[in-house]
Design a protein around this motif. Structure first.
Motif, PDB file in Angstrom:
ATOM      1  N   ASN A 182      -5.166  60.318 -30.874  1.00  0.00           N
ATOM      2  CA  ASN A 182      -6.266  59.705 -30.119  1.00  0.00           C
ATOM      3  C   ASN A 182      -6.549  58.305 -30.655  1.00  0.00           C
ATOM      4  OD1 ASN A 182      -6.492  62.019 -28.674  1.00  0.00           O
ATOM      5  ND2 ASN A 182      -8.124  62.886 -29.958  1.00  0.00           N
ATOM      6  N   ILE A 193      -3.784  55.838 -29.711  1.00  0.00           N
ATOM      7  CA  ILE A 193      -3.935  55.283 -28.363  1.00  0.00           C
ATOM      8  C   ILE A 193      -5.024  54.206 -28.368  1.00  0.00           C
ATOM      9  CG2 ILE A 193      -4.483  55.831 -25.949  1.00  0.00           C
ATOM     10  CD1 ILE A 193      -1.965  57.233 -26.740  1.00  0.00           C
ATOM     11  N   MET A 211      -2.227  51.309 -28.638  1.00  0.00           N
ATOM     12  CA  MET A 211      -1.846  51.160 -27.240  1.00  0.00           C
ATOM     13  C   MET A 211      -2.901  50.395 -26.444  1.00  0.00           C
ATOM     14  SD  MET A 211       0.885  52.564 -27.894  1.00  0.00           S
ATOM     15  CE  MET A 211       1.922  52.794 -26.475  1.00  0.00           C
ATOM     16  N   ASN A 212      -4.183  50.640 -26.710  1.00  0.00           N
ATOM     17  CA  ASN A 212      -5.247  49.914 -26.000  1.00  0.00           C
ATOM     18  C   ASN A 212      -6.234  49.306 -26.987  1.00  0.00           C
ATOM     19  OD1 ASN A 212      -4.380  50.887 -23.362  1.00  0.00           O
ATOM     20  ND2 ASN A 212      -5.113  52.870 -24.102  1.00  0.00           N
ATOM     21  N   ARG A 257       5.625  50.656 -26.235  1.00  0.00           N
ATOM     22  CA  ARG A 257       5.844  50.893 -24.804  1.00  0.00           C
ATOM     23  C   ARG A 257       7.294  50.596 -24.454  1.00  0.00           C
ATOM     24  NH1 ARG A 257       0.356  49.664 -24.222  1.00  0.00           N
ATOM     25  NH2 ARG A 257       0.692  47.460 -24.575  1.00  0.00           N
TER      26      ARG A 257
END
Lengths: 180, 196, 204
Positions: C139, C142, C146-147, C174
């Motif tokens: 979690n 991410i 990723m974000n 990615r």
């Protein structure tokens, strides 16, 4: 605690400690090492760590990408501040003290009269390379694997010890001219 | 209750000072017992001097018996001691290479440091060799990595491998050592020690 | 034969018989509770997601990620190079062998940190040394890699450097699964790794 520090009188410079007495003292040193630090003394680990440290200084990227060096370079205290390095520093000091007390300090190349000192030095270098290579593979040499391993009944220590002495007897014949 | 540093009874900073003191004792004994001369060391392999065998086995047996006694009195926790892990293939092949290094170089790493400290140039060369050997191993490690890490058994103990009790094994170790101490003078008498 | 020799032989064999007959204390490889508590409290078991990202990008050979979630979750998504050992299988012999290897640092992760922490405590109880936990789990991975959240304008410049790194790292990861996205301006900055407790004690 350091009973091994007892000074042995050496009236005759050629006279060495009684081997059994030396062995018992050696046992006390091993016990002290295990009692205080939980590990036995070694030797080949020090050149290993110092080499990893030098490689990390000279070629940091290379050391980082090597699974072997990075293990030592990124260990808790780095490759320099290691138990074995300090222990080997002690071995050099202790050897010097003993040599000084018994009058054995002398710069010389000890070799059989049948070979030249150059030849002796060449084979000493070769032996050092081989020994350290084998010790890195077996994760310990006569001190760290065989002797310390024997004190804590490590199977690997006994196997390594038998292989070292077995190997030495196996190859002894071919190198007899170097010694006798 | 030992071991003191891993149990946190002595703070870890002391570990290095302890290492230095242990090393001084170790080096003193190695030099004092005559291990600073390659002539004495290789005597073991040519049968003219078994001082290595005497010191080595007395030391190992004393330590094993001592640690057992300390365990009995509750002074040391054997489970906390570092036991070298066993990798079968690497231990045997590495050991054979070390044997070859022993009869060519005349030292092992520990004794070479002690001998270099009293001015033996051959020992110093051996020490230089150990650094080169470590470098060579580091560079060839990717090639032999699989072999070096094969046959992993963890920190297994010899008495378990042989299926006997710890005490019995230690007794047999002492018995064998004493037996050898009686036997080796027979060989030493037959082989002349070279003088140089 | 000399008297001294006989005396020493008797002493040596006497000690031998003594240690033979001594009762054995059960040997425990268990970590004592107070040391376990200290390790839990000290937080040295954690690797941050940023550290893991930079190690993965640098292809650090000493890192081995271990996914302790179910195989289904692992098949759907997992970090590059991670192996799957569901928590319920962790005590299987081959897994213990693999985790005991001293060559690598084994870093557990799950969705959060609960299962990874449980795996860590279990391995510590087994006396295994080189195990760690990825802080915050997937979690947090991410959220951060990723974000990554854009830092507020008042944030110190390090926060922007970290953001740049995370954007670059995110595009890198990615790129491993999808087609590479357009080239990022920010170069991948390698965050200096905190010295971790890698046990390389012993050996000689």
């Amino acid at each position: 605690m350091e009973r091994e520090g007892v000074k042995m009188p050496h009236p005759d410079p050629k006279k060495y400690m009684n081997p059994y007495l030396a062995g018992v003292f050696l046992g006390f040193v091993l016990i002290a090492a295990f009692y205080f630090s939980g590990r036995g003394p070694g030797a080949s680990g020090a050149p290993k760590r110092v080499t990893a440290g030098v490689v990390a200084v000279v070629a940091p990227k290379h050391a980082d990408h090597s699974a072997y060096y990075s293990k030592y370079v990124h260990s808790e205290n780095g490759p320099w501040k290691s138990w074995l390095n300090f222990e080997i520093l002690g071995v050099i000091i202790g050897g010097f003290i003993s040599g000084a007390l018994s009058g054995r300090l002398k710069i010389k190349v000890e070799h059989s009269p049948k070979i030249t000192s150059r030849k002796r030095l060449f084979w000493a270098l070769t032996g050092g390379i081989l020994f350290e290579y084998g010790a890195s593979m077996a994760r310990g040499c006569t001190s760290g694997a065989a002797l310390s391993g024997m004190a804590v009944w490590a199977t690997g220590g006994f196997v390594t010890m038998l292989a070292i002495f077995g190997g030495a007897y196996l190859f002894a014949y071919f190198f007899r001219k170097l010694w006798i | 209750m030992g071991p003191l540093v891993p149990q946190g009874i002595i703070s870890p900073e002391w570990d290095f000072i302890i290492a230095l003191v242990i090393g001084i004792g170790f080096g003193f004994i190695l030099e004092g017992a005559g291990f600073s001369s390659s002539r004495n060391l290789v005597g073991l392999f040519y049968g003219y001097d078994f001082v290595v065998l005497r010191v080595f086995f007395t030391g190992g047996a004393t330590a094993a018996a001592g640690i057992l006694l300390m365990d009995y009195f509750g002074w040391i926790d054997i489970g906390q001691l570092y036991v070298q892990p066993t990798y079968w293939g690497a231990a045997i092949v590495g050991g054979l290479i070390m044997g070859l290094g022993f009869v060519t170089g005349g030292f092992c790493p520990g004794t070479s440091f002690a001998a270099a400290s009293i001015g033996k140039m051959d020992a110093l060369m051996f020490v230089v060799g150990t650094f080169l050997g470590a470098f060579l191993f580091g560079e060839t490690y990717p090639l032999i990595q699989n072999f070096v890490n094969s046959g992993y058994e963890g920190g297994i103990k010899i008495y378990d491998s042989l299926g006997m009790s710890r005490g019995l094994f230690t007794f047999l170790l002492i018995l064998v050592a004493v037996g050898m101490f009686y036997f080796v003078p027979v060989i030493e008498k037959k082989v002349r020690k070279p003088e140089y | 034969m000399q008297k001294g020799t006989i005396f020493l032989t008797v002493v040596a064999l006497g000690i031998g018989v003594l240690v033979w007959l001594l009762p054995e204390r059960p040997e425990s490889n268990d970590i004592p509770p107070h040391i376990l508590l200290h390790d839990i409290g000290s937080g040295t078991r954690f690797y941050s997601t940023d550290q893991i990202a930079s190690m993965l990008i640098g292809r650090d050979p000493s890192l081995q990620l271990i996914d302790v979630r179910d195989p289904e979750a692992y098949d759907k998504f997992h970090l590059p190079g991670a192996v799957n050992i569901p928590l319920k299988n962790i005590l299987q012999e081959e897994n213990i062998d693999m985790l005991s290897g001293e060559e690598q640092q084994h870093v557990f992760y799950s969705n959060g940190t609960l299962r990874a922490n449980q795996a860590w405590v279990l391995t510590k109880r087994m006396g295994i040394k080189n195990t760690f936990v990825m802080q915050g789990g997937l979690n947090h991975w991410i959220e951060t890699i990723m974000n990554p959240p854009y830092p507020p304008s008042s944030a110190p410049s390090q926060a922007f450097d970290l953001y740049d790194f995370r954007v670059a790292a995110g595009s890198y990861f990615r790129g491993e699964t999808a087609a590479p996205v357009k080239k990022q301006k920010a170069p991948v900055k390698v965050v200096p790794r905190r010295k971790k407790k890698v046990t390389v004690s012993g050996g000689c």
